[in-house]
Design an enzyme around this catalytic site. Structure first.
Site, PDB file in Angstrom:
ATOM      1  N   CYS A 218      -2.630   8.950   2.707  1.00  0.00           N
ATOM      2  CA  CYS A 218      -2.250   8.449   1.384  1.00  0.00           C
ATOM      3  C   CYS A 218      -3.292   8.883   0.358  1.00  0.00           C
ATOM      4  CB  CYS A 218      -2.101   6.940   1.429  1.00  0.00           C
ATOM      5  SG  CYS A 218      -3.510   6.131   2.178  1.00  0.00           S
TER       6      CYS A 218
ATOM      7  N   GLU B  84       0.883  -1.175   0.000  1.00  0.00           N
ATOM      8  CA  GLU B  84       0.000   0.000   0.000  1.00  0.00           C
ATOM      9  C   GLU B  84       0.912   1.214   0.000  1.00  0.00           C
ATOM     10  OE1 GLU B  84      -3.116  -0.090  -0.357  1.00  0.00           O
ATOM     11  OE2 GLU B  84      -3.894  -1.953   0.478  1.00  0.00           O
TER      12      GLU B  84
HETATM   13  P1  NAD Z   1       8.188   5.028   4.768  1.00  0.00           P
HETATM   14  O1  NAD Z   1       8.203   4.250   3.498  1.00  0.00           O
HETATM   15  O2  NAD Z   1       9.278   6.009   4.992  1.00  0.00           O
HETATM   16  O3  NAD Z   1       8.224   4.050   6.030  1.00  0.00           O
HETATM   17  C1  NAD Z   1       7.257   3.037   6.203  1.00  0.00           C
HETATM   18  C2  NAD Z   1       7.841   1.941   7.081  1.00  0.00           C
HETATM   19  O4  NAD Z   1       8.867   1.259   6.365  1.00  0.00           O
HETATM   20  C3  NAD Z   1       8.472   2.430   8.382  1.00  0.00           C
HETATM   21  O5  NAD Z   1       8.103   1.578   9.438  1.00  0.00           O
HETATM   22  C4  NAD Z   1       9.945   2.319   8.079  1.00  0.00           C
HETATM   23  O6  NAD Z   1      10.738   2.174   9.247  1.00  0.00           O
HETATM   24  C5  NAD Z   1       9.985   1.078   7.215  1.00  0.00           C
HETATM   25  N1  NAD Z   1      11.178   0.911   6.397  1.00  0.00           N
HETATM   26  C6  NAD Z   1      11.982   1.868   5.888  1.00  0.00           C
HETATM   27  N2  NAD Z   1      13.007   1.304   5.202  1.00  0.00           N
HETATM   28  C7  NAD Z   1      12.834  -0.038   5.263  1.00  0.00           C
HETATM   29  C8  NAD Z   1      13.547  -1.159   4.737  1.00  0.00           C
HETATM   30  N3  NAD Z   1      14.677  -1.007   4.020  1.00  0.00           N
HETATM   31  N4  NAD Z   1      13.087  -2.405   4.988  1.00  0.00           N
HETATM   32  C9  NAD Z   1      11.945  -2.577   5.704  1.00  0.00           C
HETATM   33  N5  NAD Z   1      11.236  -1.555   6.236  1.00  0.00           N
HETATM   34  C10 NAD Z   1      11.665  -0.295   6.017  1.00  0.00           C
HETATM   35  O7  NAD Z   1       6.742   5.716   4.834  1.00  0.00           O
HETATM   36  P2  NAD Z   1       6.216   6.818   5.868  1.00  0.00           P
HETATM   37  O8  NAD Z   1       6.951   8.095   5.594  1.00  0.00           O
HETATM   38  O9  NAD Z   1       6.247   6.240   7.238  1.00  0.00           O
HETATM   39  O10 NAD Z   1       4.677   6.946   5.444  1.00  0.00           O
HETATM   40  C11 NAD Z   1       4.198   7.854   4.502  1.00  0.00           C
HETATM   41  C12 NAD Z   1       3.962   7.176   3.169  1.00  0.00           C
HETATM   42  O11 NAD Z   1       3.049   6.107   3.331  1.00  0.00           O
HETATM   43  C13 NAD Z   1       3.320   8.082   2.128  1.00  0.00           C
HETATM   44  O12 NAD Z   1       3.934   7.870   0.885  1.00  0.00           O
HETATM   45  C14 NAD Z   1       1.868   7.615   2.086  1.00  0.00           C
HETATM   46  O13 NAD Z   1       1.190   7.896   0.905  1.00  0.00           O
HETATM   47  C15 NAD Z   1       2.053   6.157   2.314  1.00  0.00           C
HETATM   48  N6  NAD Z   1       0.801   5.565   2.791  1.00  0.00           N
HETATM   49  C16 NAD Z   1       0.111   4.729   1.959  1.00  0.00           C
HETATM   50  C17 NAD Z   1      -1.104   4.169   2.371  1.00  0.00           C
HETATM   51  C18 NAD Z   1      -1.879   3.230   1.489  1.00  0.00           C
HETATM   52  O14 NAD Z   1      -2.749   2.534   1.999  1.00  0.00           O
HETATM   53  N7  NAD Z   1      -1.609   3.154   0.206  1.00  0.00           N
HETATM   54  C19 NAD Z   1      -1.603   4.485   3.637  1.00  0.00           C
HETATM   55  C20 NAD Z   1      -0.869   5.339   4.454  1.00  0.00           C
HETATM   56  C21 NAD Z   1       0.350   5.866   4.017  1.00  0.00           C
END
Ligand code: NAD
Length: 523
Positions: free
Chosen positions: A314, A280
């Site tokens: 999102c 997502e």
């Molecule tokens: P992010 O991608 O920076 O982080 C998300 C998670 O991934 C965190 O827990 C982070 O620690 C982890 N992570 C980072 N690097 C990793 C790796 N190498 N391996 C495994 N895990 C890792 O996202 P964010 O800044 O926390 O959230 C905002 C983003 O999320 C926006 O782009 C938003 O649109 C998206 N989002 C999407 C939805 C959806 O349902 N499509 C819902 C909410 C948020």
């Protein structure tokens, strides 16, 4: 004695109850022991290493609490616990799993006040939004408690008449749920709700800036009857704890919500052991307002859709397309509305919009606005940092509306995760749809019109997982949610969401004496 949750001076007045704190803490008197811990095998526990992550309040910069900075060994321990718990949980009858999910919903609702306070303090969103997020977690659990045990399978005779096959569903095993910071609790529910219902167990990796409420919810889940180890929460960096979940062969699936760039890494990392995957990811959702729309309704929808959660959803409205003939009236009315949005500390009940979650995020939004202005965009409502001294220590931004935005500006081409809305004028629906689809994203979208043919025409052509008609983006437990294109794949919520937590198993049965003879030569 330190009051662990209510470090804010505004509007809280509600300390965590003694009973809840006993669930969470080993003792009340010792300052060291009031630090939040990870949650593994039904216990609050430290990490192997001594390092901590400080969790800051985005509205004040004050440290709310700290959590252990977990490493690979901690993640492995949690995966082992989840793997053991799977043997117990997956064998429970569906009715038992359903009852536990209902109890979880009840216990979480009973704690909504304290949980919402924690969520506001760590995430920044207004208390009312935090409460509705906690309730949405409970809704998701209730929805899947109702679905489980009511599914029907398929029994089909072979076309050759030799026998029949049945199709059954099996849980996957241990799921790594990797979460973002914008909806830390409801998005955990979107994963553990269907996943637990189907018989899976979890290791949750929350974002480093929002671990607190998730740990509390997980401990309440065990209090409600979930076997210890069925949901674990490991805090720590994505590049360490998250990567261990990708590498660990005992993890069968990764359920990820986050940025598209991180999603690409998750996909790559999961390929080593061919893990199941739901992604997502980000969005740049278009909102199209036709000339026959109820303009007042659409103005309310645009303001709510863009500025709820400080623009950090999102499916926030991230690009607004207005028919030429209504554009001036609409923009004037939206500008008036946006100027009434009261920004402030989320703990203050009068606040409409809290701070941006982190300073880094605020700077990203500011640089996108500057880029658009540099390309000729006009400030319909000027954003920027507020001047009130009481907001000076938080990551606040005033909501911004931008007109005459270049289609190549970053704010039009990338995901803008904050309170700034670019507005574009289009001549008709065809142009609006073409522009709406001109993005690598495809998460949500909305079309505003009283004409059902127009609405259907647009919904069928917009490349997005959801099109709302005359509504801002609202996710509902019964409606599948997910993206087209680089907004991800797989679906959460709905019956479809449950399917992503199962393997499909076919069992072929030959009726005695009817099967063909197996003999060489084959002909
Ligand atoms: P992010 O991608 O920076 O982080 C998300 C998670 O991934 C965190 O827990 C982070 O620690 C982890 N992570 C980072 N690097 C990793 C790796 N190498 N391996 C495994 N895990 C890792 O996202 P964010 O800044 O926390 O959230 C905002 C983003 O999320 C926006 O782009 C938003 O649109 C998206 N989002 C999407 C939805 C959806 O349902 N499509 C819902 C909410 C948020």
């Amino acid at each position: 004695m330190r009051r662990a949750w209510c470090t804010s001076t505004i509007g809280c007045g509600k300390a965590t109850s003694r009973r809840d704190r006993e669930i969470l803490y080993e003792g009340d008197e010792d300052e060291e022991k009031t630090r939040m811990k990870m949650f593994i095998e039904g216990q609050l526990t430290g990490a192997q290493g001594a390092d901590e992550i400080k969790v800051a309040n985005p509205a004040t910069g004050e440290v709310v609490d700290s959590v252990p900075k977990g490493g690979r060994e901690d993640a492995k321990r949690a995966v082992d616990a989840a793997s053991e718990a799977f043997k117990v949980w997956s064998e429970k009858p569906a009715l038992d799993r359903s009852r536990v999910l209902l109890k979880i919903a009840e216990v979480v609702r009973a704690n909504v006040g304290d949980l919402a306070t924690t969520l506001t303090l760590e995430q920044g969103k207004p208390l009312g939004e935090a409460q509705s997020e906690i309730n949405s977690f409970a809704n998701t659990c209730e929805y899947y408690a109702g679905l489980i045990g009511r599914e029907r399978g398929a029994h089909t005779p072979f076309s050759t008449g030799e026998g029949f096959f049945i199709v059954t569903k099996r849980p996957l095993g241990v799921v790594g749920a990797i979460l973002p910071w914008n909806f830390p609790v409801s998005l955990m529910g979107w994963k553990v709700g269907p996943g637990l219902a189907a018989g899976n167990t979890f290791v949750v990796k929350p974002a480093s800036t929002t671990p607190l409420t998730d740990i509390r919810v997980a401990s309440l889940m065990v209090k409600a009857g979930l076997p210890p180890g069925a949901v674990n929460v490991v805090t720590g960096p994505g590049a360490v704890v998250g990567e261990e979940l990708l590498d660990n062969p005992k993890v069968a699936k990764i359920a990820f919500t986050g940025e598209t760039a991180t999603g690409k890494r998750i996909m790559e990392g999961s390929s080593k052991s061919i893990k199941r995957l739901t992604l997502e990811l980000g969005g740049s959702d278009p909102m199209i307002v036709c000339d026959d729309a109820d303009l007042q309704l659409a103005v309310e929808g645009a303001a709510w859709g863009r500025f709820r959660n400080c623009g950090q959803s999102c499916t926030s409205v991230k690009r607004l397309f207005l028919f030429d003939s209504i554009a001036d009236t609409f923009v004037k009315s939206l500008a008036e509305k946006v100027k009434t949005i009261r920004i402030g500390n989320g703990m203050d009940r009068a606040t409409h919009m809290g701070p941006v979650h982190t300073e880094e995020q605020r700077e990203k939004v500011e640089s996108m606005v500057e880029d658009a202005e540099g390309r000729g965009a006009k400030d319909i409502v000027k954003g920027g940092r507020p001047t009130q001294t009481e907001l000076a220590k938080g990551n606040f931004l005033v909501p911004a509306l931008l007109g005459d935005v270049d289609y190549d500006a970053k704010i039009a081409r990338e995901e803008c995760f904050g309170p700034a809305l670019p507005i574009f004028v289009v001549k008709d629906l065809e142009e609006a749809i073409e522009r709406a689809n001109d993005t690598p994203y495809g998460l949500g979208s909305s079309v505003w019109t009283k004409d059902v043919e127009r609405a259907y025409h647009a919904a069928e052509r917009i490349q997005a997982g959801t099109t709302w008609v005359n509504s801002p983006p609202i996710a509902r437990a019964e409606v599948p949610f997910g993206g087209f294109k680089q907004s991800g794949f797989g679906r959460e919520l709905g019956v479809e969401g449950l399917d992503h937590y199962y393997e499909t198993k076919s069992i072929q049965v030959l009726e005695y004496g009817k099967g063909k003879k197996w003999a060489f030569p084959i002909n």
